[in-house]
Enzyme design. Structure first.
Site, PDB file in Angstrom:
ATOM      1  CG  ASP A  64      -0.272  -0.068   2.544  1.00  0.00           C
ATOM      2  OD1 ASP A  64       0.701  -0.837   2.680  1.00  0.00           O
ATOM      3  OD2 ASP A  64      -0.694   0.645   3.481  1.00  0.00           O
ATOM      4  CD  GLU A 111       4.050   0.412   6.975  1.00  0.00           C
ATOM      5  OE1 GLU A 111       4.818   0.673   7.909  1.00  0.00           O
ATOM      6  OE2 GLU A 111       3.638   1.286   6.179  1.00  0.00           O
TER       7      GLU A 111
HETATM    8 ZN   LIG Z   1       6.667   2.182   4.126  1.00  0.00          ZN
END
Ligand SMILES: [Zn+2]
Length: 395
Positions: free
Chosen positions: A85, A147
């Site tokens: 992401d 994340e």
């Molecule tokens: Zn990162």
């Protein structure tokens, strides 16, 4: 149709990584959106290299982690990991389309080039060079979702790996460190404490439960814990400051001068240098609420309550006296020792799994999350050298 990006200075393998990066940047995998198109493209790529691949979907089915393995079906091995992401581009002024890779001045521009699709592209390119039959240990690849919004994907994937007995000996998280070897970072835990009391007239405080006043007592207890945390700091801690910190970021509650505050909230965070500190703070506060604050509140109003919402808990990467990942990656990159960084990563989750972990990847954190994010081709080149040496080391 891929238009090859040309640069006379780079090696074939770096060029290959650059072409793969061009594909990856084209997937707008902002954390809020699905990453499945990118995941399936990468899964096909790894399957073409003969990898054993599995996906781990989230509850909505719109996001997935990808895990792939080359080489022997054995325990341990080496894991290369990165998140798929990227942060949003809204309200940022980009000179070029953030989801089309642009090359200029020895740099590759695009959202996610340094954080951290550049590293992912490097690992996909190196996979093409691996002769699986020659590998003496498994070479694993883990690509995660979400994340940037709290390491949600890695939390799920690490759970699956634990269930499957997949515990790599060594894990390299390729967040942008300019290829420096990073052996530690603090954790980051954010919470909101909600206090519900009993409203009433300000002239009769004993008839109500003042949520704002209990919030203040809660904050006072948090501040007292700071002293304990200083005393608990590891003697050889290299963090700055060397102990776990607590910050109260926001206090709100009540309606007016002459009304007993019925509701209050405290937003606070801590940055643990060791995971035992996080447990210490959380259990101390839970005990203080259960033994002291709540009985006093509920003596007046049985419905009074204190609840704690966890906004995010990112485990720290604890520097270890013995760290096989640090030794290996320092040798592969020629680094002199290892450093600490201020930003959080998924590394602590893999450390908790039982792996030796470092963070080491191409690009600078200075370019992450900004408009015109870029990765220097020299950095990608240095990453390819490290990965090539790694494959030779286990072949
Ligand atoms: Zn990162």
């Amino acid at each position: 149709m891929v238009v090859p990006l040309s640069s006379p200075r780079v090696t074939d393998i770096t060029q290959r990584a650059q072409n793969i990066l061009q594909h990856l940047i084209g997937f707008p995998t902002i954390s809020a959106d699905s990453n499945l198109a990118m995941i399936s493209w990468m899964a096909e790529h790894m399957e073409r290299q003969g990898a054993r691949v599995f996906l781990d979907h989230d509850d909505t089915g719109s996001k997935a982690n990808l895990f792939a393995t080359l080489g022997p079906d054995a325990r341990g091995g080496i894991l290369l990991s990165g998140h798929t992401d990227v942060v949003p581009v809204a309200d940022q002024d980009w000179a070029t389309d953030p989801f089309v890779l642009h090359e200029g001045d020895g740099r590759l521009y695009g959202r996610g080039t340094c954080d951290m699709k550049g590293f992912i592209a490097a690992t996909l390119a190196i996979a093409e060079t691996v002769d699986s039959d020659k590998l003496t240990r498994p070479l694993h690849f883990a690509f995660t979702y979400d994340e940037e919004t709290g390491c949600l994907g890695a939390q799920s994937l690490v759970g699956v790996m634990r269930d499957l007995g997949l515990v790599p000996d060594i894990t390299i998280i390729g967040e942008p460190t300019e290829m420096r070897v990073i052996e530690g970072h603090k954790g980051c835990c954010e919470y909101t404490a909600h206090f519900t009391g009993l409203e009433g007239h300000g002239s009769a405080p004993d008839l109500g439960v003042n949520a704002a006043e209990y919030a203040v007592r809660y904050v006072t207890r948090l501040m007292e814990l700071r002293e304990d945390l200083i005393a608990r700091a590891p003697a050889d801690s290299k963090f700055e400051p060397p102990w776990t910190t607590i910050n109260v970021g926001r206090i709100s509650g009540g309606v007016a001068h002459n009304v007993i505050a019925g509701k209050a909230e405290v937003e606070w965070e801590m940055r643990p240098v060791q995971n035992s500190d996080a447990d210490f703070v959380k259990s101390s506060m839970a005990r203080y609420c259960a033994d002291t604050l709540l009985p006093a509140m509920q003596a007046v109003s049985p419905d009074a309550s204190i609840t704690l919402t966890t906004v995010g808990e990112i485990a720290g990467l604890e520097p270890m006296a013995v760290n096989a990942a640090r030794e290996l990656v320092a040798e592969l990159t020629g680094a002199n020792g290892a450093d600490l960084v201020a930003f959080g990563t998924e590394a602590g989750l893999f450390q908790a799994l039982g792996s030796h972990v470092v963070v080491c990847g191409p690009g600078s954190i200075q370019q992450a999350h900004k408009p015109d994010e870029y990765l220097e081709i020299d950095q990608l080149d240095a990453c390819m050298s490290m990965l090539s040496r790694l494959v030779r080391y286990i072949s």
